[in-house]
Design a protein around this motif. Structure first.
Motif, PDB file in Angstrom:
ATOM      1  N   THR A 248       0.838  -1.212   0.000  1.00  0.00           N
ATOM      2  CA  THR A 248       0.000   0.000   0.000  1.00  0.00           C
ATOM      3  C   THR A 248       0.865   1.252   0.000  1.00  0.00           C
ATOM      4  OG1 THR A 248      -0.164  -0.158   2.424  1.00  0.00           O
ATOM      5  CG2 THR A 248      -1.945  -1.150   1.129  1.00  0.00           C
ATOM      6  N   SER A 249       1.167   1.779   1.175  1.00  0.00           N
ATOM      7  CA  SER A 249       1.820   3.091   1.252  1.00  0.00           C
ATOM      8  C   SER A 249       3.232   3.110   0.668  1.00  0.00           C
ATOM      9  CB  SER A 249       1.840   3.583   2.704  1.00  0.00           C
ATOM     10  OG  SER A 249       2.490   2.658   3.535  1.00  0.00           O
ATOM     11  N   ARG A 250       4.014   2.054   0.815  1.00  0.00           N
ATOM     12  CA  ARG A 250       5.386   2.086   0.297  1.00  0.00           C
ATOM     13  C   ARG A 250       5.398   2.192  -1.220  1.00  0.00           C
ATOM     14  NH1 ARG A 250       9.865  -0.565  -1.522  1.00  0.00           N
ATOM     15  NH2 ARG A 250      11.837  -0.076  -0.452  1.00  0.00           N
ATOM     16  N   ASN A 251       4.416   1.581  -1.873  1.00  0.00           N
ATOM     17  CA  ASN A 251       4.350   1.611  -3.332  1.00  0.00           C
ATOM     18  C   ASN A 251       4.060   3.009  -3.889  1.00  0.00           C
ATOM     19  OD1 ASN A 251       4.963  -1.045  -3.739  1.00  0.00           O
ATOM     20  ND2 ASN A 251       2.853  -1.739  -3.899  1.00  0.00           N
ATOM     21  N   HIS A 252       3.599   3.910  -3.013  1.00  0.00           N
ATOM     22  CA  HIS A 252       3.257   5.260  -3.464  1.00  0.00           C
ATOM     23  C   HIS A 252       4.348   6.282  -3.139  1.00  0.00           C
ATOM     24  CE1 HIS A 252      -0.764   3.289  -3.164  1.00  0.00           C
ATOM     25  NE2 HIS A 252      -0.905   3.895  -4.325  1.00  0.00           N
TER      26      HIS A 252
END
Length: 298
Positions: A195-199
């Motif tokens: 989720t957040s790391r990919n963004h």
């Protein structure tokens, strides 16, 4: 007189020969630089090769007025190590601190959290924020694997061996160990990664770093401290806690539930079992149960 030259050589020795981390190097250097400041303030011109016990006693006496016995003992230990290095390099024949005793400090028992307090802290994380999933994964990893904060922020994606149920940790002195990781902690890390790391726009050189700040770089130790202290305020926790509190709680809860000290030592990466034995002192109730369960005269 020549102090900077010898300090620089000592730092190289600690880094190359003993493999100490940057933080440890800074701590060792700080004690020597404090001695240099004392010499300058008192207009004492003497090199580390010629300095005598009497001068060092004056320095330690002045320090004792400013710091507690534990800090004083650390300074003496750090300076002894420096002069031992000079002996090792055949620059001195004696250690001027050899006859100077460290103050008695006793053994400080680490603070711990209950399972309920850890759950409350983690549940207080705002998962709607950009860093929520990351912060939950970090705290679960701190507690679930008993890591030092430096080990957490340097953890790599390539260090995760989830199929085998282990993560590879690079600890003090660049010594590596494999630590078991539960499926629960694995799941929280996976959620963060997906989720957040990919963004996050990852900066060059940090592609393999697991936990990233909003700028796509490795987190600092100070940031982890801040996250935990802010959560303690949110839940009105009346304890002074830090990332290390999660590590202490990891070891204490394992011991309370029947784990043996040798296994805990391996997971924590303690070089000596005596370091791990401090956790035996944390829970007298646990010791009583051990006695009643295993002693033949129970």
């Amino acid at each position: 007189m020549d102090w900077k030259k010898y300090i620089k050589k000592y730092q190289s020795y600690l880094r190359i020969e003993r493999g100490l981390s940057k933080n440890t190097l800074e701590n060792y250097s700080y004690d020597i630089e404090r001695l240099c400041l004392f010499l300058n303030q008192n207009e004492i011109e003497i090199s580390p090769i010629a300095i005598k016990e009497e001068t060092l006693q004056q320095f330690i006496y002045s320090v004792s007025k400013e710091v507690n016995p534990r800090s004083q003992a650390r300074i003496i230990s750090g300076l002894k190590s420096f002069f031992d290095y000079l002996i090792f390099e055949d620059l001195r024949v004696d250690n001027p601190l050899e006859l100077i005793d460290s103050p008695k400090t006793g053994r400080k028992l680490p603070d711990t959290l209950t399972v309920e307090e850890i759950d409350t802290l983690i549940e207080a994380i705002n998962l709607n924020s950009n860093e929520g999933e990351r912060n939950r994964a970090m705290l679960e990893t701190l507690y679930g694997c008993g890591l030092r904060v430096s080990e957490l922020i340097t953890l790599k994606n390539s260090d995760l061996f989830f199929e085998e149920g282990f993560i590879k940790i690079t600890g003090k002195g660049n010594k590596q160990r494999f630590v078991p990781i539960s499926e629960i902690t694995q799941n929280y890390i996976q959620m963060y990664r997906e989720t957040s790391r990919n963004h996050v726009t990852i900066q060059k050189g940090f592609e393999d770093t697991l936990f990233l700040n909003r700028r796509g770089r490795q987190l600092t130790r100070a940031m982890i401290f801040t996250i935990i202290k802010n959560l303690a305020v949110v839940v009105n926790l009346n304890k002074t806690i830090s990332p290390h509190t999660f590590r202490h709680s990891f070891a204490t809860h394992l011991l309370e539930n029947g784990a043996d000290l040798r296994s805990i030592q391996l997971m924590l990466g303690h070089e000596s079992i005596t370091t791990t034995e401090i956790y035996v002192h944390l829970d007298r109730r646990f010791l009583k149960e051990v006695m009643n369960t295993y002693h033949p005269r129970k």
